[in-house]
Write an enzyme that holds these catalytic residues in place. Structure first.
Site, PDB file in Angstrom:
ATOM      1  N   TYR A 142       9.061 -29.524 -36.888  1.00  0.00           N
ATOM      2  CA  TYR A 142       8.036 -28.891 -37.459  1.00  0.00           C
ATOM      3  C   TYR A 142       6.854 -29.687 -37.008  1.00  0.00           C
ATOM      4  CZ  TYR A 142       4.619 -26.831 -40.579  1.00  0.00           C
ATOM      5  OH  TYR A 142       3.483 -26.179 -41.009  1.00  0.00           O
ATOM      6  N   ASP A 234       4.506 -37.501 -33.648  1.00  0.00           N
ATOM      7  CA  ASP A 234       3.912 -36.734 -34.854  1.00  0.00           C
ATOM      8  C   ASP A 234       4.301 -37.671 -36.089  1.00  0.00           C
ATOM      9  OD1 ASP A 234       3.225 -35.404 -36.793  1.00  0.00           O
ATOM     10  OD2 ASP A 234       4.087 -33.421 -36.218  1.00  0.00           O
ATOM     11  N   LYS A 263      -2.024 -36.906 -43.915  1.00  0.00           N
ATOM     12  CA  LYS A 263      -1.614 -37.355 -45.248  1.00  0.00           C
ATOM     13  C   LYS A 263      -2.282 -38.831 -45.483  1.00  0.00           C
ATOM     14  CE  LYS A 263       2.746 -34.701 -44.589  1.00  0.00           C
ATOM     15  NZ  LYS A 263       2.337 -33.572 -45.710  1.00  0.00           N
TER      16      LYS A 263
END
Length: 445
Positions: A142, A234, A263
């Site tokens: 994802y 990522d 984040k």
């Protein structure tokens, strides 16, 4: 536990929010509990129920809900001076300098507003830099809600995984199973001249927590270099959580060409970033011709929160604390699982953890990983541990969502609501919180 207020709020939300939520992972059964406030390593819901929080905002809250004084002061200072300006500020330069000093792959950074925006921009940049169109991603991986990676299928036989995405997007996306060296070699043999980049999480964090087998990322590094493609890590989840300030790439010893962040780099505020070698990142406008822009990019409050969070972590042994608690929790879970659910697999590293409801296991546990699966071939569970996202998808996902999550919530422990999302430890957690969690796992499993 009483949840009357949460139920009432959910009833109202259904009238004005699709599904009653603003992110699909929050849609728990039979309805979500609504959070009123955070308290250190805990959250308190609208009915006054208190939970040990291992969701941590899905990863951004390295320090927990109560910001240290220096972080809070920086946030308040920048917020009081004006919401935003549409012009550069010094603090965004300082945060970019901090990232460049500590992350092996990064010389230059472009800040954006979310992990999704970061991965979208990274894919666009890789295609422009190489002059190629195809992107390789991991099956079940994802990389945000973006058209180029929301695909299903195997190899070149892919199709969009969501309505609303034209089939033409999937035509340029190739998929391989994570940890399958034979598959990635085959894809490059067939499509190598057309591949712009391979994009992967260094450690899968959105489909369980899956470590790379020994040498896998080195294989990706070698193949991309040999074929003139880029390697994109990522690190939206792992960045500044796994491997400390060097991120997962520093811990694993593999340096990508481009890294995406989110984040923690924003200290709990909306953020994304794309970092890498200057010769690549300078292709973004206005230095280059790859269009990338955003009204809120480099927002001063976010930049200040991220910078002071990372400074605080560096100066106050935060990583030592959270990693020790993570080791203790995973070790305790391993013992509980061995006694009560021997088929299950404990996974994670540093301050990340999860128990995967795998369906099979070995007869014995001699030589097994003691505090989270590390994909060691000598481990007795090696053939049974998930090696990729599809392995995790075949686990007891319904039991997690319909029974286990609910029972853990009733025991006062807030976990991510499905089998796939990682769980996190923060600096505000204590050994008592770990013991509380282990007692809950023991009772519920």
């Amino acid at each position: 536990m009483n949840h009357e207020q949460s139920r009432s709020l959910y009833d109202r939300a259904l009238s004005v929010l699709p599904g009653g939520v603003n992110s699909s992972v929050r849609a728990t059964q039979p309805y979500p509990f609504f959070i009123e406030r955070g308290d250190g390593g805990h959250v308190i819901d609208a009915d006054g129920n208190k939970y040990v929080d291992f969701v941590m905002g899905y990863g951004p809250l390295l320090l927990g809900h109560d910001l240290p004084e220096q972080v809070q002061a920086a946030v308040q200072q920048h917020a009081s001076q004006g919401p935003m300006y549409g012009a550069p500020t010094e603090v965004e330069v300082e945060l970019a300098e901090f990232v460049a000093r500590h992350v092996p792959s990064v010389e230059m950074t472009r800040f954006v507003n979310s992990g999704t925006e970061a991965t979208v921009s990274a894919v666009r940049l890789a295609r422009a830099y190489t002059g190629r169109d195809k992107i390789v991603v991991m099956e079940g991986g994802y990389h945000g809600a973006q058209e180029s990676t929301l695909v299903e299928g195997s190899g070149a036989d892919t199709h969009p995984s969501s309505p609303g995405i034209p089939d033409s997007f999937a035509e340029h996306t190739l998929t391989v199973p994570f940890n399958d060296e034979e598959a990635i070699h085959a894809v490059f043999e067939e499509h190598g001249e057309d591949i712009a980049a391979v994009m992967t999480e260094p450690i899968l964090g959105n489909y369980g927590i899956v470590h790379p087998i020994d040498g896998y990322h080195e294989t990706l590094r070698d193949l991309t270099e040999d074929h003139g493609a880029l390697l994109i890590f990522d690190e939206v989840i792992t960045g500044f959580r796994v491997g400390g300030l060097q991120c997962a790439q520093g811990k694993l010893g593999v340096t990508p060409d481009i890294t995406t962040f989110g984040k923690i780099v924003g200290g709990g505020f909306p953020v994304g970033a794309i970092g890498g070698r200057s010769e690549i990142i300078e292709n973004f406008t206005p230095a280059g011709e790859v269009f990338q822009s955003g009204t809120f990019s480099g927002h001063p409050v976010t930049m200040a929160a991220g910078l002071e969070t990372l400074r605080y972590a560096a100066e106050n042994d935060v990583y030592e604390h959270v990693n020790e608690l993570g080791e203790k929790l995973r070790s305790g879970l391993t013992d509980i699982v061995a006694d009560q659910a021997p088929n299950y697999t404990v996974v994670g590293t540093d301050s990340m953890f999860k128990t995967i409801f795998t369906r099979e296991g070995p007869d014995g546990r001699d030589g097994h990983c003691e505090a989270g699966c590390k994909q060691r071939e000598s481990c007795s569970r090696y053939d049974h541990c998930p090696k990729n996202g599809m392995d995790v998808k075949r686990t007891e996902t319904d039991r997690w969502e319909r029974l286990f999550w609910q029972d853990m919530k009733d025991a006062g422990v807030f976990l991510t609501a499905n089998q796939f999302e990682s769980q996190f430890i923060c600096d505000a957690h204590t050994e008592s919180d770990i013991e509380t969690a282990l007692e809950a796992y023991k009772a519920v499993l």
